[in-house]
Scaffold this motif. Structure first.
Motif, PDB file in Angstrom:
ATOM      1  N   PHE A 238       0.829  -1.202   0.000  1.00 14.45           N
ATOM      2  CA  PHE A 238       0.000   0.000   0.000  1.00 14.45           C
ATOM      3  C   PHE A 238       0.865   1.255   0.000  1.00 14.45           C
ATOM      4  CE2 PHE A 238       1.000  -0.655   4.415  1.00 14.45           C
ATOM      5  CZ  PHE A 238       1.048   0.604   4.998  1.00 14.45           C
ATOM      6  N   ILE A 239       0.247   2.353  -0.399  1.00  9.42           N
ATOM      7  CA  ILE A 239       0.883   3.665  -0.366  1.00  9.42           C
ATOM      8  C   ILE A 239       0.442   4.373   0.907  1.00  9.42           C
ATOM      9  CG2 ILE A 239       1.090   5.904  -1.507  1.00  9.42           C
ATOM     10  CD1 ILE A 239       0.338   4.467  -4.151  1.00  9.42           C
ATOM     11  N   LEU A 240       1.392   4.875   1.677  1.00  6.66           N
ATOM     12  CA  LEU A 240       1.062   5.663   2.864  1.00  6.66           C
ATOM     13  C   LEU A 240       1.076   7.140   2.495  1.00  6.66           C
ATOM     14  CD1 LEU A 240       0.553   5.935   5.923  1.00  6.66           C
ATOM     15  CD2 LEU A 240       3.046   6.026   6.223  1.00  6.66           C
ATOM     16  N   ALA A 312       4.803   0.205   4.694  1.00  2.00           N
ATOM     17  CA  ALA A 312       4.310   0.747   3.426  1.00  2.00           C
ATOM     18  C   ALA A 312       5.224   0.381   2.264  1.00  2.00           C
ATOM     19  CB  ALA A 312       4.171   2.264   3.531  1.00  2.00           C
ATOM     20  N   ASP A 313       4.629   0.272   1.089  1.00  2.00           N
ATOM     21  CA  ASP A 313       5.402   0.026  -0.126  1.00  2.00           C
ATOM     22  C   ASP A 313       5.987   1.323  -0.662  1.00  2.00           C
ATOM     23  OD1 ASP A 313       6.206  -1.824  -2.310  1.00  2.00           O
ATOM     24  OD2 ASP A 313       4.940  -0.508  -3.521  1.00  2.00           O
ATOM     25  N   ALA A 314       5.267   2.435  -0.454  1.00  2.00           N
ATOM     26  CA  ALA A 314       5.726   3.743  -0.912  1.00  2.00           C
ATOM     27  C   ALA A 314       5.061   4.810  -0.053  1.00  2.00           C
ATOM     28  CB  ALA A 314       5.388   3.950  -2.386  1.00  2.00           C
ATOM     29  N   ALA A 380       3.376   5.864 -11.122  1.00  2.00           N
ATOM     30  CA  ALA A 380       4.819   5.804 -11.384  1.00  2.00           C
ATOM     31  C   ALA A 380       5.631   5.411 -10.158  1.00  2.00           C
ATOM     32  CB  ALA A 380       5.300   7.158 -11.910  1.00  2.00           C
ATOM     33  N   LEU A 381       5.022   5.454  -8.982  1.00  2.00           N
ATOM     34  CA  LEU A 381       5.754   5.150  -7.751  1.00  2.00           C
ATOM     35  C   LEU A 381       6.363   3.759  -7.761  1.00  2.00           C
ATOM     36  CD1 LEU A 381       3.703   6.685  -4.789  1.00  2.00           C
ATOM     37  CD2 LEU A 381       6.154   6.966  -5.197  1.00  2.00           C
ATOM     38  N   SER A 382       5.641   2.774  -8.287  1.00  2.00           N
ATOM     39  CA  SER A 382       6.097   1.381  -8.211  1.00  2.00           C
ATOM     40  C   SER A 382       7.376   1.130  -9.000  1.00  2.00           C
ATOM     41  CB  SER A 382       4.995   0.436  -8.700  1.00  2.00           C
ATOM     42  OG  SER A 382       4.653   0.728 -10.049  1.00  2.00           O
TER      43      SER A 382
END
Length: 425
Positions: A238-240, A312-314, A380-382
């Motif tokens: 998930f994105i925080l 978090a993943d990002a 684009a974060l991933s």
């Protein structure tokens, strides 16, 4: 009850110099905390690192934050909460809880700070960001502690503000003169190659030599688990989305929600962390919108946000100093959405960090704040590089450098004799 001013001005007992079996080093930290969590969380990181390195050390934090009691401190750290003040939207200030004038509140805070300095008798006094404190409230304590030989340190973040605003502000506060007169050392919690926050002041060479660029302050996972129950969304990547204290993060939260509302192809879920200072009506409106989006969830506040960041993943954040340090420490892909009013601090930091390849930035400074722009940035974060893929010497050495300087300062304090202190008093 004794008059507070009388108590504050009462002569202290003769000071005893550490070290020795009866006394470890003592550090007093002043954090004015008129708004948000940044100063408090930075002071907490310093205090916990100090007692972690010195088992016999004692650290007292002076803070006006109303939420300081929600945070966990290491053994050897305590705090004194002075009456709070808060910043209004127009830039003015008022008292947080007391039904007294701002001048009365500042007078009370000033007396408590001075009395704490006299009673605690620190070896080192670290002042966070404001050389004279909020409305000059720390100056009497600086005068007293300088006279008795305490080492005085000003600690400032990597970026303060653009020179056009910072210079007149410091002139109005007498900050430059205080920097020259009082401080033995100036610690910049960043790297010289990233930004030089005091460069515009044309400081005397003798003052410039007192500046140490420490590197950024590395953060660790709290030793005890959080009592906060995390939403189910955190069991998957998930994105925080965090806005720190939340008092000025409405635009970022609105922008993220609007992206999920407009683009159903956004696959990765996001957890929005409000912060303790978000406006109640604004929070209610956001919660209603979030409830309609299956890939969004929300939390009000987490006093151990480091654990949430680690999961978090990002990260999507405004790019305040502490969040930036945490993103680097936990090696997270990060999208910085800096505020540009009333200060450009976050924007300047984001520009430099993006230049170095540490983060990516999305700003509405010169471009429109559309849902499509945010959705594209979130997607684009991933594929974004992690901070660890960039090699920058000394990037996260801040706490190590602080420990080195503290040892040098306290060692020099040993050389001062009790007779000197008694004479000064």
């Amino acid at each position: 009850m004794a008059d507070l001013a009388t108590i504050a001005n009462k002569d202290p007992a003769p000071r005893t110099i550490w070290p020795g079996p009866a006394r470890g080093p003592r550090v007093l930290i002043y954090s004015h905390d008129t708004f948000g969590l940044g100063h408090l969380r930075r002071s907490r990181a310093l205090a916990n690192a100090i007692v972690g390195d010195h088992a016999d050390a004692s650290v007292v934090i002076i803070s006006g934050s109303p939420v300081i009691g929600n945070f966990e401190f290491g053994s050897g750290v305590d705090y004194i909460r002075i009456p709070g003040v808060t910043k209004l939207p127009d830039g003015d200030y008022r008292t947080l809880n007391l039904n007294v004038s701002l001048d009365e509140a500042v007078g009370l805070r000033q007396a408590l700070i001075l009395q704490t300095a006299k009673a605690f008798q620190p070896d080192v006094f670290i002042v966070d960001k404001e050389p004279t404190g909020f409305r000059g409230e720390v100056v009497p304590a600086l005068d007293y502690l300088q006279a008795v030989g305490c080492r005085l340190v000003l600690g400032i973040r990597d970026v303060m503000d653009e020179p056009a605003l910072l210079i007149p502000e410091w002139e109005r506060k007498g900050a430059r003169e205080a920097l020259i007169r009082y401080y033995d050392e100036i610690w910049v919690y960043g790297l010289k190659d990233v930004h030089q926050p005091l460069q515009a002041f044309d400081l005397p060479e003798e003052v410039s030599r007192r500046i140490t660029y420490t590197g950024y302050l590395r953060r660790e996972i709290p030793p005890t688990p959080s009592l906060t129950k995390y939403p189910k969304i955190t069991k998957q990547p998930f994105i925080l989305v965090t806005t720190g204290g939340g008092g000025d993060g409405d635009d970022l939260i609105d922008w993220v929600i609007s992206a999920y509302e407009a683009d159903q192809t956004l696959e990765q879920p996001a957890l929005i962390l409000f912060g303790p200072f978000i406006d109640r009506d604004t929070r209610r409106a956001f919660v209603e919108r979030i409830a309609k989006q299956p890939k969004l969830d929300v939390m009000s506040f987490d006093n151990k946000i480091e654990r949430l960041m680690k999961k978090a993943d990002a990260i999507v954040a405004m790019g305040g100093y502490n969040t930036f340090c945490e993103a680097l420490s936990f090696d997270k892909r990060t999208l910085i959405v800096p505020r540009t009013k009333p200060r450009l601090e976050q924007y300047i930091r984001a520009v430099e960090a993006e230049r170095l390849g540490l983060v990516r930035m999305l700003s509405d400074h010169n471009e429109p704040r559309t849902p499509e722009r945010m959705a594209a940035a979130l997607k684009a974060l991933s594929s974004q590089p992690r901070p660890s893929e960039v090699t920058i010497p000394g990037l996260l050495d801040g706490l190590d450098r602080v420990q080195e300087r503290l040892k040098a300062l306290t060692k020099s304090a040993i050389q001062l004799t009790p007779a000197y202190h008694q004479a000064a008093e």
